[in-house]
Motif scaffolding. Structure first.
Motif, PDB file in Angstrom:
ATOM      1  N   VAL A  48      -4.267   0.139   7.614  1.00 31.88           N
ATOM      2  CA  VAL A  48      -5.072   0.034   6.393  1.00 31.88           C
ATOM      3  C   VAL A  48      -4.912  -1.350   5.776  1.00 31.88           C
ATOM      4  CG1 VAL A  48      -5.301   0.879   4.017  1.00 31.88           C
ATOM      5  CG2 VAL A  48      -5.070   2.504   5.891  1.00 31.88           C
ATOM      6  N   THR A  75      -2.927   0.278  -4.151  1.00 29.82           N
ATOM      7  CA  THR A  75      -2.785  -1.069  -3.608  1.00 29.82           C
ATOM      8  C   THR A  75      -2.300  -2.052  -4.672  1.00 29.82           C
ATOM      9  OG1 THR A  75      -4.645  -0.589  -2.155  1.00 29.82           O
ATOM     10  CG2 THR A  75      -3.982  -2.889  -2.354  1.00 29.82           C
ATOM     11  N   VAL A 117       0.849  -1.191   0.000  1.00 29.48           N
ATOM     12  CA  VAL A 117       0.000   0.000   0.000  1.00 29.48           C
ATOM     13  C   VAL A 117       0.884   1.240   0.000  1.00 29.48           C
ATOM     14  CG1 VAL A 117      -1.698   1.337   1.311  1.00 29.48           C
ATOM     15  CG2 VAL A 117      -1.937  -1.137   1.135  1.00 29.48           C
ATOM     16  N   VAL A 177      -0.612   3.227   7.898  1.00 29.00           N
ATOM     17  CA  VAL A 177      -0.677   2.467   6.644  1.00 29.00           C
ATOM     18  C   VAL A 177      -0.797   0.973   6.917  1.00 29.00           C
ATOM     19  CG1 VAL A 177       0.433   2.017   4.427  1.00 29.00           C
ATOM     20  CG2 VAL A 177       0.654   4.265   5.487  1.00 29.00           C
ATOM     21  N   TYR A 237      -2.577   5.324  -0.748  1.00 28.32           N
ATOM     22  CA  TYR A 237      -3.165   4.022  -0.461  1.00 28.32           C
ATOM     23  C   TYR A 237      -3.424   3.208  -1.729  1.00 28.32           C
ATOM     24  CZ  TYR A 237      -3.927   5.634   4.361  1.00 28.32           C
ATOM     25  OH  TYR A 237      -3.757   6.115   5.641  1.00 28.32           O
TER      26      TYR A 237
END
Length: 350
Positions: free
Chosen positions: A119, A60, A53, A116, A58
């Motif tokens: 996430v 991916t 990420v 992060v 973000y």
């Protein structure tokens, strides 16, 4: 470009070139989050699925079946995965090529951004144990597309597809002048009273012998002081450790159970004695009274280690005692897990 896996995931990335200076690489990543990626993995049917990420957007990348053979080509797979992620966001090949030219070679550091990595944990949950995996493909474009359309509250409900477009529209650049890592914003705010005023009740239990009401009164006093201590522990985890609200709540609740329930179970002990009693707590009391799995024992051990570190930071417990206590926790956890296993084996035989 810096790849920052969690410690658990580091062995998967061991074929990548390591950074020459970890702190300098971290400074670069913090100053240039668009050129920094955090990573972790999960398993489906014994196949390792790697998730990367981007720290800024973000964006991916999901790579399926990164086994010993595929690890040797991991740098190329990461590059191809990033290209696919940017294509999902509608970025042109020309702009993607410019990104890679500016990013430079892929280098390996270690994860540091808890936001992060949090996430990534959310993404693993969303991936739903492999339900969205295309077992024919190494780069999981469909799953990446799904994850990049999902808003994440860790950064004002950012949506990766939109954030990638904004990053490219802003123009690519490298910041070279960030040379210092940020200093902690935490300062001890000692709002709790001196715990030594209650030492006499542990040293001389006869003071409250036969006085149930008196015992309850003193326990309530200690727990009221614990509340102030735990509030500062929460502040420490948030500001010094940078942990998420959810993780902070877990650690504080685990520490609260330890100091409020266990420390007052046999006699009145304050958190000043925390380092003395962790072996008994994890080897016997916690497995018997509250734990229902080995994972729970390990999770609580992590919380109590952080609590002990906090107590050292505040000057309530010495560094030597904390060091010894953490060794006791390690031993206690092993014994506690063995105890649970014995109980489970006995239950299975009934």
């Amino acid at each position: 470009m810096i790849i920052n896996p969690t410690k658990k995931a580091l062995p998967i990335f061991n074929k990548l070139v390591r950074v020459a200076d970890k702190d300098q690489a971290k400074r670069f990543a913090m100053a240039n989050p668009f050129f920094s990626w955090h990573a972790n993995y999960y398993s489906v049917n014994r196949k390792k699925i790697v998730i990367l990420v981007n720290d800024l957007t973000y964006a991916t990348v999901v790579l399926y079946n990164i086994n010993a053979k595929n690890k040797t080509n991991l740098a190329r797979f990461i590059t191809d995965g990033i290209r696919a992620a940017f294509k999902i966001a509608g970025i042109s090949d020309k702009d993607i090529d410019a990104y890679f030219a500016m990013a430079g070679k892929i280098e390996l550091n270690v994860g540091f951004n808890r936001q992060v990595t949090g996430v990534i944990v959310d993404m693993i949950k969303m991936a739903d144990a492999g339900r969205f995996i295309d077992y024919r493909e190494l780069i999981q474009v469909d799953l990446m597309n799904l994850l990049m359309q999902t808003p994440y509250k860790q950064k004002d409900y950012i949506v990766a597809k939109e954030a990638v477009k904004r990053a490219f529209d802003k123009g690519l650049s490298i910041a070279e002048n960030a040379t210092e890592l940020p200093e902690t914003t935490y300062q001890v705010n000692k709002t709790w009273a001196d715990y030594h005023q209650w030492d006499k009740y542990e040293e001389n239990p006869a003071l409250l012998e036969g006085d149930a009401a008196g015992y309850d009164r003193v326990v309530a006093e200690v727990q009221a002081n614990n509340k102030l201590l735990l509030e500062e522990f929460k502040n420490y985890l948030t500001n010094a450790q940078g942990l998420s609200k959810k993780v902070v709540t877990k650690h504080v609740n685990n520490a609260k159970f330890f100091v409020n329930e266990f420390m007052a179970f046999y006699t009145i002990k304050t958190p000043l004695k925390s380092a003395d009693d962790v072996l008994e707590y994890f080897s016997d009391w916690f497995p018997r009274k509250a734990a229902y799995s080995a994972a729970e024992i390990k999770t609580n051990a992590g919380s109590i280690k952080k609590f002990l570190t906090f107590m050292e930071v505040t000057g309530e417990i010495s560094a030597e005692n904390v060091k010894n206590a953490k060794e006791d926790i390690k031993d206690g956890v092993e014994m506690g897990i063995e105890y649970l296993q014995t109980i489970n084996d006995m239950s299975a035989g009934w």
